[in-house]
Design a protein around this motif. Sequence first.
Motif, PDB file in Angstrom:
ATOM      1  N   UNK A  71     -18.218   6.306   8.634  1.00 47.57           N
ATOM      2  CA  UNK A  71     -19.632   6.136   8.269  1.00 47.57           C
ATOM      3  C   UNK A  71     -20.525   6.725   9.346  1.00 47.57           C
ATOM      4  N   UNK A  72     -20.185   6.491  10.606  1.00 48.41           N
ATOM      5  CA  UNK A  72     -20.975   7.026  11.714  1.00 48.41           C
ATOM      6  C   UNK A  72     -20.984   8.544  11.692  1.00 48.41           C
ATOM      7  N   UNK A  73     -19.837   9.148  11.473  1.00 53.56           N
ATOM      8  CA  UNK A  73     -19.743  10.610  11.428  1.00 53.56           C
ATOM      9  C   UNK A  73     -20.535  11.157  10.246  1.00 53.56           C
ATOM     10  N   UNK A  74     -20.408  10.533   9.093  1.00 56.14           N
ATOM     11  CA  UNK A  74     -21.116  11.006   7.897  1.00 56.14           C
ATOM     12  C   UNK A  74     -22.617  10.861   8.066  1.00 56.14           C
ATOM     13  N   UNK A 121     -28.544  17.399   8.781  1.00 53.41           N
ATOM     14  CA  UNK A 121     -28.831  18.194   7.585  1.00 53.41           C
ATOM     15  C   UNK A 121     -30.232  17.873   7.077  1.00 53.41           C
ATOM     16  N   UNK A 122     -30.625  16.606   7.149  1.00 56.57           N
ATOM     17  CA  UNK A 122     -31.967  16.202   6.731  1.00 56.57           C
ATOM     18  C   UNK A 122     -33.030  16.897   7.562  1.00 56.57           C
ATOM     19  N   UNK A 123     -32.836  16.958   8.877  1.00 58.25           N
ATOM     20  CA  UNK A 123     -33.803  17.619   9.753  1.00 58.25           C
ATOM     21  C   UNK A 123     -33.912  19.097   9.399  1.00 58.25           C
ATOM     22  N   UNK A 147     -33.256  20.486   6.480  1.00 55.92           N
ATOM     23  CA  UNK A 147     -33.910  20.608   5.180  1.00 55.92           C
ATOM     24  C   UNK A 147     -35.413  20.386   5.291  1.00 55.92           C
ATOM     25  N   UNK A 148     -35.830  19.426   6.108  1.00 51.86           N
ATOM     26  CA  UNK A 148     -37.268  19.172   6.292  1.00 51.86           C
ATOM     27  C   UNK A 148     -37.952  20.384   6.906  1.00 51.86           C
ATOM     28  N   UNK A 149     -37.290  21.003   7.881  1.00 47.79           N
ATOM     29  CA  UNK A 149     -37.866  22.180   8.530  1.00 47.79           C
ATOM     30  C   UNK A 149     -37.982  23.333   7.530  1.00 47.79           C
ATOM     31  N   UNK A 150     -36.931  23.553   6.738  1.00 48.05           N
ATOM     32  CA  UNK A 150     -36.961  24.622   5.730  1.00 48.05           C
ATOM     33  C   UNK A 150     -38.047  24.356   4.694  1.00 48.05           C
ATOM     34  N   UNK A 151     -38.198  23.085   4.278  1.00 50.84           N
ATOM     35  CA  UNK A 151     -39.213  22.732   3.289  1.00 50.84           C
ATOM     36  C   UNK A 151     -40.610  23.007   3.839  1.00 50.84           C
ATOM     37  N   UNK A 152     -40.845  22.630   5.091  1.00 46.77           N
ATOM     38  CA  UNK A 152     -42.157  22.849   5.699  1.00 46.77           C
ATOM     39  C   UNK A 152     -42.468  24.335   5.786  1.00 46.77           C
TER      40      UNK A 152
END
Length: 93
Positions: free
Chosen positions: A35-38, A45-47, A49-54
Motif C-alpha cells: 500500500x505504501x509503495x502504491x 503521478x498525481x503531481x 498530471x496536475x502539472x500537465x493539466x495546468x
Amino acid sequence: MTKEKMNEKLDVSKRMFFRSAVAVVGAVTTAGVAKTVATASADSANQSNKRKYAQEALRQERIMLQKKFVLMTDDEKKLMLDEILGNHHKQTA
C-alpha cells in the motif's frame, strides 16, 4: 492415551497455531508495504498530471484569448442548419 502422546498433540497444535500467526503477520506486513509503495507512486503521478493539466489549461486560455467573436450571417446560419438537419436525416434513414 498416554501423557506423552497428549503432550505431542499439544506441541503439534501449538506449532500449527504459531505457524498460522506468523503467516498472518507476514501477510499484513506485505499488504502494508504494498500500500505504501502504491500510494507513493500514485502521489507522484498525481503531481505530474496536475502539472500537465495546468500547462494545458494555460495553453488553451492563450488560444481562446487570440480568438475574436464574429457574428454569423443569416446565410451561414442557414447553411449550418441545413448541414445539421441533412446529417440527422441520413442517420435516421
